[in-house]
Design an enzyme around this catalytic site. Structure first.
Site, PDB file in Angstrom:
ATOM      1  N   ASP A 114       0.732  -1.022   0.245  1.00 37.93           N
ATOM      2  CA  ASP A 114      -0.032   0.145   0.262  1.00 37.93           C
ATOM      3  C   ASP A 114       0.887   1.031  -0.035  1.00 37.93           C
ATOM      4  OD1 ASP A 114      -2.054  -1.680   0.526  1.00 37.93           O
ATOM      5  OD2 ASP A 114      -2.158  -1.003   2.614  1.00 37.93           O
TER       6      ASP A 114
HETATM    7  N1  URA Z   1      -1.471  -5.946   4.058  1.00 38.86           N
HETATM    8  C1  URA Z   1      -1.785  -4.517   4.082  1.00 38.86           C
HETATM    9  O1  URA Z   1      -2.644  -4.142   4.571  1.00 38.86           O
HETATM   10  N2  URA Z   1      -1.026  -3.730   3.263  1.00 38.86           N
HETATM   11  C2  URA Z   1       0.064  -4.064   2.611  1.00 38.86           C
HETATM   12  O2  URA Z   1       0.866  -2.958   1.932  1.00 38.86           O
HETATM   13  C3  URA Z   1       0.682  -5.460   2.706  1.00 38.86           C
HETATM   14  C4  URA Z   1      -0.029  -6.195   3.507  1.00 38.86           C
END
Ligand code: URA
Length: 252
Positions: A114
């Site tokens: 993310d």
């Molecule tokens: N889980 C999440 O919530 N975000 C990420 O970037 C990776 C795993």
């Protein structure tokens, strides 16, 4: 390479695919003596071996050649950049050298983190390797450190490990995941899937909220401690193999 014949490629095609310009532009570079082998101008556009040993002997405008196709990059993804080629705002690809963005095959992220997740991100131009790493069948461990808004209640490890945990809007339970308590509101989480916003949604499902998320490792490959956010380096064959090991470095 292990004993097999080294493949070859026309020099103009190789350099064009590495982003140095069109094949016509490479021809001009060669004619002007800007491509060198062992320090001597390489004016002839012939076939060259696709081997790192050969590439190490070549320069373009006095600089060693970019990595040959088949590269794997470890990046410390900073917060606030997106794993996308086309979204608005800062993109992880902008952290790579400009020429690398013109390579064919293109460099892609191995899965995504993310925008507001930091840590270990791999990038590669090797599509087969990319698919092996993200294949659900491989069940490669992804290890995250999560800081939480609220205190852990003590039940999370059992819920995460149950294999029965459902995320909102999904109809298939999550595979068992690990949780190690690091502090009153901090935990290390190990998952073997890559569902959308998985770690954040897992904590949301147990009534908490992730305020910071950082990926520490993929399989047996840990993010270098001395790699600052935004920095990257190439992986060698042994490090690439470590991705397919358990976090303890054993065959998984
Ligand atoms: N889980 C999440 O919530 N975000 C990420 O970037 C990776 C795993």
């Amino acid at each position: 390479m292990s004993g097999g014949a080294v493949s070859t490629c026309r020099l103009d095609r190789l350099l064009a695919n590495l982003g140095y310009g069109s094949r016509r532009e490479i021809e001009i570079l060669a004619r002007h003596g800007r491509i060198k082998l062992d320090g001597a101008a390489l004016r002839e556009i012939g076939r060259v071996p696709l081997s790192p040993e050969f590439a190490a002997r070549m320069t373009v405008d006095g600089e060693v050649l970019d990595p040959l196709p088949g590269l794997v990059v470890m990046m410390h993804k900073p917060l606030g950049v997106t794993c996308s080629h086309k979204e608005a705002g800062p993109l992880v690809y902008r952290l790579l050298p400009e020429r690398w963005r013109r390579r064919d095959p293109a460099i892609s992220t191995v899965g995504r983190l993310d925008k507001e997740t930091s840590g270990l991100l791999l990038l590669t131009d090797d599509g087969a390797l990319l698919h092996r790493i993200i294949s659900p069948r491989k069940k490669i461990a992804k290890i995250y450190r999560a800081k939480l808004d609220g205190a852990l209640n003590g039940d999370e490890a059992a819920v995460f490990a149950s294999g029965a945990m459902m995320l909102e809007g999904e109809d298939k339970p999550l595979l068992p995941a690990g949780l190690e308590v690091l502090g009153p509101s901090e935990a290390r989480v190990t998952i073997v899937e890559g569902r959308y916003h998985q770690v954040r949604r897992m904590f949301a499902a147990v009534g908490n909220h992730v305020v910071a998320l950082h990926r520490e490792a993929l399989g047996g490959l840990k993010l270098d401690e001395d790699l600052a956010p935004g920095e990257f380096r190439l992986l060698d064959a042994k490090e690439i193999a470590a991705i397919f090991l358990s976090p303890a470095g054993e065959p998984s």
